[in-house]
Write an enzyme that holds these catalytic residues in place. Structure first.
Site, PDB file in Angstrom:
ATOM      1  N   HIS A  50      24.177  47.753  52.375  1.00 39.53           N
ATOM      2  CA  HIS A  50      23.880  47.240  53.814  1.00 39.53           C
ATOM      3  C   HIS A  50      24.609  46.038  53.809  1.00 39.53           C
ATOM      4  O   HIS A  50      25.201  45.503  54.981  1.00 39.53           O
ATOM      5  CB  HIS A  50      22.500  47.095  53.883  1.00 39.53           C
ATOM      6  N   HIS A 139      48.266  42.991  35.752  1.00 36.98           N
ATOM      7  CA  HIS A 139      47.887  42.954  34.282  1.00 36.98           C
ATOM      8  C   HIS A 139      46.758  43.744  33.990  1.00 36.98           C
ATOM      9  O   HIS A 139      46.833  44.421  32.883  1.00 36.98           O
ATOM     10  CB  HIS A 139      47.383  41.605  33.944  1.00 36.98           C
ATOM     11  N   ARG A 173      53.181  44.868  27.468  1.00 36.11           N
ATOM     12  CA  ARG A 173      52.211  44.283  26.730  1.00 36.11           C
ATOM     13  C   ARG A 173      50.901  44.292  27.539  1.00 36.11           C
ATOM     14  O   ARG A 173      49.841  44.619  26.818  1.00 36.11           O
ATOM     15  CB  ARG A 173      52.389  42.699  26.580  1.00 36.11           C
TER      16      ARG A 173
HETATM   17  O1  LIG Z   1      19.627  42.292  50.951  1.00 39.52           O
HETATM   18  P1  LIG Z   1      19.278  41.860  49.685  1.00 39.52           P
HETATM   19  O2  LIG Z   1      18.418  43.123  49.042  1.00 39.52           O
HETATM   20  O3  LIG Z   1      18.467  40.484  49.655  1.00 39.52           O
HETATM   21  O4  LIG Z   1      20.516  41.756  48.845  1.00 39.52           O
HETATM   22  C1  LIG Z   1      21.306  42.652  48.518  1.00 39.52           C
HETATM   23  C2  LIG Z   1      22.731  42.137  47.988  1.00 39.52           C
HETATM   24  O5  LIG Z   1      22.262  41.169  46.800  1.00 39.52           O
HETATM   25  C3  LIG Z   1      23.231  41.474  45.889  1.00 39.52           C
HETATM   26  O6  LIG Z   1      22.524  42.446  44.798  1.00 39.52           O
HETATM   27  C4  LIG Z   1      24.396  42.405  46.201  1.00 39.52           C
HETATM   28  O7  LIG Z   1      25.178  41.654  46.869  1.00 39.52           O
HETATM   29  C5  LIG Z   1      23.435  43.025  47.837  1.00 39.52           C
HETATM   30  O8  LIG Z   1      24.680  43.395  48.654  1.00 39.52           O
END
Ligand SMILES: O=P(O)(O)OC[C@H]1O[C@@H](O)[C@H](O)[C@@H]1O
Length: 192
Positions: A50, A139, A173
């Site tokens: 989300h 890399h 490398r």
């Molecule tokens: O919306 P809430 O649950 O607070 O936070 C979700 C975000 O917090 C982190 O784990 C991730 O970046 C994720 O998109």
């Protein structure tokens, strides 16, 4: 009467040895390692939680504008979900060779990167600018890009994606070192 010839046995032994190669030996190519030639139109898997949903919409439009085919792995609304589910969906498309590259997005970009990197054959990199995007390709032969939607502006994201898609792996490398990353992975996966 059917019997196994010496040639058959030699072939079987060679195949088994290739599948169980130890550190220092050349890694066996898997779908996720197949080349993704620059300049070509590609199939790219994209997913977000989300926190990355709005940026995912922009990223998909940008990729399509560039002529790439996009597999949208979700999420499909701003309802709260768990980023590992979507990072895995993207990474698994890359592992299987269904997508040539993957892009995972959450609010910070860290958790999705961690989750994607648990999938065999996937080398996910969280990139924040031109330098990290080009380094991850040249890399590290990264095949999944992780973006933190809360950290990046749209123009920055477009530059990162363009760089990530157009920078070739340097080989030499760097190939030796990437092979060593694969060797570590193989110690813990049956699939190796
Ligand atoms: O919306 P809430 O649950 O607070 O936070 C979700 C975000 O917090 C982190 O784990 C991730 O970046 C994720 O998109």
């Amino acid at each position: 009467m059917n019997y196994i010839s010496e040639t058959d046995i030699r072939n079987i032994v060679q195949k088994v040895m290739a599948q169980t190669s130890t550190p220092g030996q050349t890694a066996v190519a898997r779908p996720a390692d197949q080349p993704c030639a620059s300049g070509k139109k590609r199939t790219i898997a994209v997913g977000s939680d989300h926190g990355g949903y709005d940026l995912k919409t922009i990223v998909i439009a940008y990729l399509q504008e560039m002529g790439h085919t996009v597999i949208d792995c979700g999420t499909h609304s701003k309802e709260a979900v768990d980023y590992p589910d979507f990072a895995f969906a993207v990474a698994d498309k890359v592992r299987q060779g269904i997508a040539c590259r993957g892009i995972v997005i959450d609010a910070a970009g860290i958790g999705s990167c961690m989750a994607a990197n648990k999938v065999p054959g996937v080398r996910a990199a969280m990139c924040v600018d031109y330098a990290t995007a080009s380094n991850s390709r040249e890399h590290n032969n990264a095949n999944v890009l992780s973006l933190g939607a809360g950290l990046l502006g749209v123009n920055q994201v477009k530059l990162i994606i363009k760089t990530f898609l157009e920078t070739d792996f340097g080989g030499g490398r760097h190939a030796r070192r990437v092979d060593k990353i694969t060797d570590i992975e193989k110690k813990f996966t049956k699939e190796g």
